[in-house]
Each structure stands twice: as structure tokens, then as C-alpha cells.
Design a protein around this motif. Structure first.
Motif, PDB file in Angstrom:
ATOM      1  N   ARG A 156       0.845  -1.202  -0.057  1.00 42.16           N
ATOM      2  CA  ARG A 156      -0.188  -0.031   0.152  1.00 42.16           C
ATOM      3  C   ARG A 156       0.945   1.282   0.055  1.00 42.16           C
ATOM      4  O   ARG A 156       1.741   1.294   0.671  1.00 42.16           O
ATOM      5  CB  ARG A 156      -0.965  -0.074   1.173  1.00 42.16           C
ATOM      6  CG  ARG A 156      -2.128  -0.941   1.046  1.00 42.16           C
ATOM      7  CD  ARG A 156      -3.014  -0.842   2.330  1.00 42.16           C
ATOM      8  NE  ARG A 156      -4.098  -1.745   2.214  1.00 42.16           N
ATOM      9  CZ  ARG A 156      -5.318  -1.665   2.962  1.00 42.16           C
ATOM     10  NH1 ARG A 156      -5.256  -0.904   3.940  1.00 42.16           N
ATOM     11  NH2 ARG A 156      -6.216  -2.565   2.780  1.00 42.16           N
ATOM     12  N   HIS A 187      -6.848   2.318  -2.120  1.00 44.63           N
ATOM     13  CA  HIS A 187      -7.363   1.435  -0.429  1.00 44.63           C
ATOM     14  C   HIS A 187      -7.679   2.703   0.297  1.00 44.63           C
ATOM     15  O   HIS A 187      -8.128   2.589   1.320  1.00 44.63           O
ATOM     16  CB  HIS A 187      -6.005   0.728   0.052  1.00 44.63           C
ATOM     17  CG  HIS A 187      -4.834   1.607   0.360  1.00 44.63           C
ATOM     18  ND1 HIS A 187      -4.846   2.246   1.665  1.00 44.63           N
ATOM     19  CD2 HIS A 187      -3.801   2.133  -0.397  1.00 44.63           C
ATOM     20  CE1 HIS A 187      -3.655   3.002   1.724  1.00 44.63           C
ATOM     21  NE2 HIS A 187      -2.950   2.598   0.462  1.00 44.63           N
ATOM     22  N   TYR A 188      -7.325   4.113  -0.122  1.00 46.94           N
ATOM     23  CA  TYR A 188      -7.522   5.045   0.776  1.00 46.94           C
ATOM     24  C   TYR A 188      -7.633   6.445  -0.047  1.00 46.94           C
ATOM     25  O   TYR A 188      -7.097   6.726  -1.118  1.00 46.94           O
ATOM     26  CB  TYR A 188      -6.298   5.224   1.670  1.00 46.94           C
ATOM     27  CG  TYR A 188      -6.684   6.266   2.915  1.00 46.94           C
ATOM     28  CD1 TYR A 188      -7.051   5.894   3.898  1.00 46.94           C
ATOM     29  CD2 TYR A 188      -6.017   7.606   2.703  1.00 46.94           C
ATOM     30  CE1 TYR A 188      -7.473   6.953   4.968  1.00 46.94           C
ATOM     31  CE2 TYR A 188      -6.256   8.561   3.678  1.00 46.94           C
ATOM     32  CZ  TYR A 188      -7.055   8.126   4.949  1.00 46.94           C
ATOM     33  OH  TYR A 188      -7.118   9.019   5.816  1.00 46.94           O
ATOM     34  N   LEU A 212       3.681   2.331   2.648  1.00 38.73           N
ATOM     35  CA  LEU A 212       3.380   2.912   3.942  1.00 38.73           C
ATOM     36  C   LEU A 212       4.236   2.022   5.049  1.00 38.73           C
ATOM     37  O   LEU A 212       4.488   2.300   5.962  1.00 38.73           O
ATOM     38  CB  LEU A 212       1.799   2.180   4.321  1.00 38.73           C
ATOM     39  CG  LEU A 212       0.687   3.137   3.704  1.00 38.73           C
ATOM     40  CD1 LEU A 212      -0.464   2.592   4.072  1.00 38.73           C
ATOM     41  CD2 LEU A 212       0.927   4.560   3.802  1.00 38.73           C
ATOM     42  N   LYS A 213       4.850   0.869   4.738  1.00 34.62           N
ATOM     43  CA  LYS A 213       5.678   0.023   5.509  1.00 34.62           C
ATOM     44  C   LYS A 213       7.198   0.619   5.737  1.00 34.62           C
ATOM     45  O   LYS A 213       8.109   0.139   6.436  1.00 34.62           O
ATOM     46  CB  LYS A 213       6.048  -1.294   4.950  1.00 34.62           C
ATOM     47  CG  LYS A 213       6.594  -1.392   3.550  1.00 34.62           C
ATOM     48  CD  LYS A 213       6.640  -3.004   3.232  1.00 34.62           C
ATOM     49  CE  LYS A 213       7.410  -3.202   1.694  1.00 34.62           C
ATOM     50  NZ  LYS A 213       7.242  -4.769   1.503  1.00 34.62           N
ATOM     51  N   LYS A 218       4.916   5.539   7.875  1.00 32.81           N
ATOM     52  CA  LYS A 218       4.524   5.744   9.068  1.00 32.81           C
ATOM     53  C   LYS A 218       4.092   6.949   9.551  1.00 32.81           C
ATOM     54  O   LYS A 218       3.074   7.451  10.189  1.00 32.81           O
ATOM     55  CB  LYS A 218       5.318   4.960  10.042  1.00 32.81           C
ATOM     56  CG  LYS A 218       5.491   3.478   9.840  1.00 32.81           C
ATOM     57  CD  LYS A 218       6.539   2.812  10.811  1.00 32.81           C
ATOM     58  CE  LYS A 218       6.438   1.428  10.558  1.00 32.81           C
ATOM     59  NZ  LYS A 218       7.709   0.476  11.499  1.00 32.81           N
ATOM     60  N   MET A 221       0.837   7.830   7.804  1.00 32.23           N
ATOM     61  CA  MET A 221      -0.477   7.176   8.752  1.00 32.23           C
ATOM     62  C   MET A 221      -0.615   7.921   9.750  1.00 32.23           C
ATOM     63  O   MET A 221      -1.878   8.041  10.180  1.00 32.23           O
ATOM     64  CB  MET A 221       0.042   5.819   8.832  1.00 32.23           C
ATOM     65  CG  MET A 221      -0.233   4.670   7.723  1.00 32.23           C
ATOM     66  SD  MET A 221       0.021   3.109   8.009  1.00 32.23           S
ATOM     67  CE  MET A 221       1.684   3.034   8.573  1.00 32.23           C
ATOM     68  N   ASP A 226      -7.388   6.392   9.906  1.00 32.17           N
ATOM     69  CA  ASP A 226      -7.913   4.989   9.155  1.00 32.17           C
ATOM     70  C   ASP A 226      -7.223   4.589   8.240  1.00 32.17           C
ATOM     71  O   ASP A 226      -7.350   3.556   7.688  1.00 32.17           O
ATOM     72  CB  ASP A 226      -9.450   5.144   8.986  1.00 32.17           C
ATOM     73  CG  ASP A 226     -10.289   5.489   9.910  1.00 32.17           C
ATOM     74  OD1 ASP A 226     -10.285   5.299  11.018  1.00 32.17           O
ATOM     75  OD2 ASP A 226     -11.430   6.269   9.786  1.00 32.17           O
ATOM     76  N   CYS A 227      -5.890   5.310   7.968  1.00 38.38           N
ATOM     77  CA  CYS A 227      -5.197   4.862   6.984  1.00 38.38           C
ATOM     78  C   CYS A 227      -4.233   3.575   7.428  1.00 38.38           C
ATOM     79  O   CYS A 227      -3.421   3.960   8.663  1.00 38.38           O
ATOM     80  CB  CYS A 227      -3.982   5.732   6.437  1.00 38.38           C
ATOM     81  SG  CYS A 227      -2.999   5.448   5.003  1.00 38.38           S
ATOM     82  N   LYS A 228      -4.143   2.358   7.016  1.00 32.88           N
ATOM     83  CA  LYS A 228      -3.460   1.272   7.613  1.00 32.88           C
ATOM     84  C   LYS A 228      -2.663   0.560   6.515  1.00 32.88           C
ATOM     85  O   LYS A 228      -3.138   0.386   5.261  1.00 32.88           O
ATOM     86  CB  LYS A 228      -4.422   0.472   8.238  1.00 32.88           C
ATOM     87  CG  LYS A 228      -5.129   0.866   9.413  1.00 32.88           C
ATOM     88  CD  LYS A 228      -6.190   0.150   9.957  1.00 32.88           C
ATOM     89  CE  LYS A 228      -7.261   0.854  10.980  1.00 32.88           C
ATOM     90  NZ  LYS A 228      -8.157   0.036  11.790  1.00 32.88           N
ATOM     91  N   MET A 229      -1.853  -0.440   6.758  1.00 33.93           N
ATOM     92  CA  MET A 229      -0.874  -1.066   5.815  1.00 33.93           C
ATOM     93  C   MET A 229      -1.834  -2.198   5.412  1.00 33.93           C
ATOM     94  O   MET A 229      -1.292  -2.750   4.421  1.00 33.93           O
ATOM     95  CB  MET A 229       0.287  -1.531   6.537  1.00 33.93           C
ATOM     96  CG  MET A 229       1.447  -0.507   6.889  1.00 33.93           C
ATOM     97  SD  MET A 229       3.076  -0.996   7.279  1.00 33.93           S
ATOM     98  CE  MET A 229       2.869  -1.366   8.926  1.00 33.93           C
ATOM     99  N   LYS A 230      -2.572  -2.663   6.314  1.00 37.73           N
ATOM    100  CA  LYS A 230      -3.487  -3.656   5.832  1.00 37.73           C
ATOM    101  C   LYS A 230      -5.020  -3.594   6.340  1.00 37.73           C
ATOM    102  O   LYS A 230      -5.226  -2.966   7.320  1.00 37.73           O
ATOM    103  CB  LYS A 230      -2.919  -5.063   6.365  1.00 37.73           C
ATOM    104  CG  LYS A 230      -1.726  -5.620   5.703  1.00 37.73           C
ATOM    105  CD  LYS A 230      -1.002  -7.026   6.316  1.00 37.73           C
ATOM    106  CE  LYS A 230       0.134  -7.325   5.715  1.00 37.73           C
ATOM    107  NZ  LYS A 230       0.494  -8.804   6.444  1.00 37.73           N
TER     108      LYS A 230
END
Length: 230
Positions: A156, A187-188, A212-213, A218, A221, A226-230
Motif C-alpha cells: 500500500r 485503498h484510501y 506505507l511500510k 508511518k 499514517m 484510518d489509513c493502515k498497511m493492511k
């Protein structure tokens, strides 16, 4: 002694009237504005969209944009208490801003609020119907549109493109993708003040965004609800 129930034969005219009433009830239920809407369009988590004065953070509303489930929309002066995929409140200081529409493949359409607010109140108008609309919000030129893409390995990303970088379009326009990189979907989506963006903005069309990882991801995020890696 128990009483016997006396039944009356159903006449042809009575049956016809019952059938007509049933058809009329079904017709009423099919009306878009009276049918329950369960599939809502996402809007900004950071912007005040309180519609009524009893809601927390309410600000005086000058208009309401109603996005219908039939790829159409209308404007109202105040809430009509009907169900729509989304109701967007308009405040006085937003009347010269932009309506941001984002479709399911990440296309962004920017529409002038000043032009939109000239529309006749209560009349239903068409908008772009070639893709599913998934996000709508009001923005200014001091904000960025964040679109999060997914690559072929399900990683993501997020990218931030300033509102003023997008072309001024109409409601029936399909919008434009902010980049040319192949992707597996989005996804966002969010609209965020440029001053809060923690990474480079307007990174060009040959880059999918910030993954994002990573450390930078980070940081992104942390400012994107509500933004997440999964």
C-alpha cells in the motif's frame, strides 16, 4: 356456543382494487429518494460535515449537496431528511472552493463550487456514471488530495497532489488519474491541508507514491485517519 365466522366471497372488482393498491405501493418504494440507501460514499474524516445544529461542531450551512444512488445529484438550501449516498454541507467560506470527486480507480474530478451553487435547488442533475464514485468532499487550493494505491504485490502507498494541480472540470467529467503507474486498485482517499503533509507532494506521474511500510509511510499514517498497511 362458539360463533361461526361468516366469510364474504372476493369479487373480481375487489381483487382488481387490491392488485392495483399493491402495484402502487411497490412503485412508491422504488423511488430513489424514499428508498433506504446502504452503500454510502466516503467523505473527508478531517472536514466538518455536521448537517444539523444539534450535531457536535455544527456550523451554519448555506447549501446541501446530495449525491444520489443513481449517478445523479441535486442541491438543496437545507436538509430534506431523505436518504442519499452522501449529503455534503456547504459553508459560506467554502463557496469559492472545489468539490473533489474520486472514483473507484483513483480518478480525481475537481468541480468549481461557485459554478455548482448556481444550479437550481431541488432539481436532479446527471454526473459521471462510468465508474463508481467512492469519495466526495469540499476542498481549497491550500489542500492536497491523498489517494492511496495498491501495487501488484498488495503493498500500500499514498501520494499527495495539491488541489490546484488538477484541472477544473464539470460534474459529468471522468476526472484524471494523478499518476501513470500500473496498479491493483486504491485503498484510501482523503483531503488534507498541505501544511500537514509529512512527505513530498506532487511527486510526478511516474511514481506510485510513498509505501506505507517505510518510516516515511508511518509518518503519513500518523496524519491520515484510518489509513493502515493492511
Amino acid at each position: 356456543m362458539p360463533h361461526l365466522a361468516i366469510t364474504q366471497p372476493v369479487t373480481a372488482s375487489a381483487a382488481a382494487e387490491a392488485l392495483s393498491a399493491e402495484k402502487e405501493a411497490k412503485t412508491i418504494i422504488k423511488h430513489v429518494e424514499s428508498a433506504p440507501i446502504t452503500e454510502h460514499i466516503q467523505t473527508s474524516r478531517l472536514r466538518n460535515n455536521a448537517l444539523h445544529d444539534y450535531e457536535e461542531g455544527y456550523r451554519p450551512v448555506t447549501a446541501v449537496i446530495c449525491l444520489l444512488a443513481t449517478d445523479k445529484y441535486k442541491l438543496l438550501d437545507e436538509d430534506d431528511w431523505q436518504d442519499y449516498r452522501l449529503k455534503l454541507t456547504v459553508h459560506e467560506d467554502e463557496e469559492e472552493g472545489w468539490l473533489i470527486l474520486v472514483y473507484e480507480r483513483g480518478r480525481v474530478c475537481k468541480v468549481s463550487m461557485a459554478e455548482l451553487l448556481q444550479r437550481e435547488r431541488g432539481r436532479v442533475f446527471k454526473r459521471y456514471a462510468g465508474e463508481k464514485l467512492i469519495f466526495a468532499s469540499i476542498a481549497t487550493d491550500e489542500e492536497s488530495v491523498c489517494v492511496g494505491f495498491v501495487d501488484s504485490k498488495t503493498n500500500r502507498y499514498v501520494r499527495f497532489d495539491d488541489v490546484d494541480k488538477f484541472n477544473h472540470e464539470k460534474m459529468q467529467a471522468e476526472g484524471i488519474l494523478p499518476m501513470d503507474v500500473p496498479n491493483a486498485g486504491i485503498h484510501y482517499v482523503e483531503v488534507i491541508p498541505q501544511s500537514q503533509v509529512p512527505v513530498n507532494r506532487n511527486i510526478g506521474r511516474k511514481t506510485i507514491g510513498c509505501i506505507l511500510k517505510t518510516v516515511e509511510g508511518k509518518r503519513c499514517m500518523a496524519v491520515l485517519p484510518d489509513c493502515k498497511m493492511k
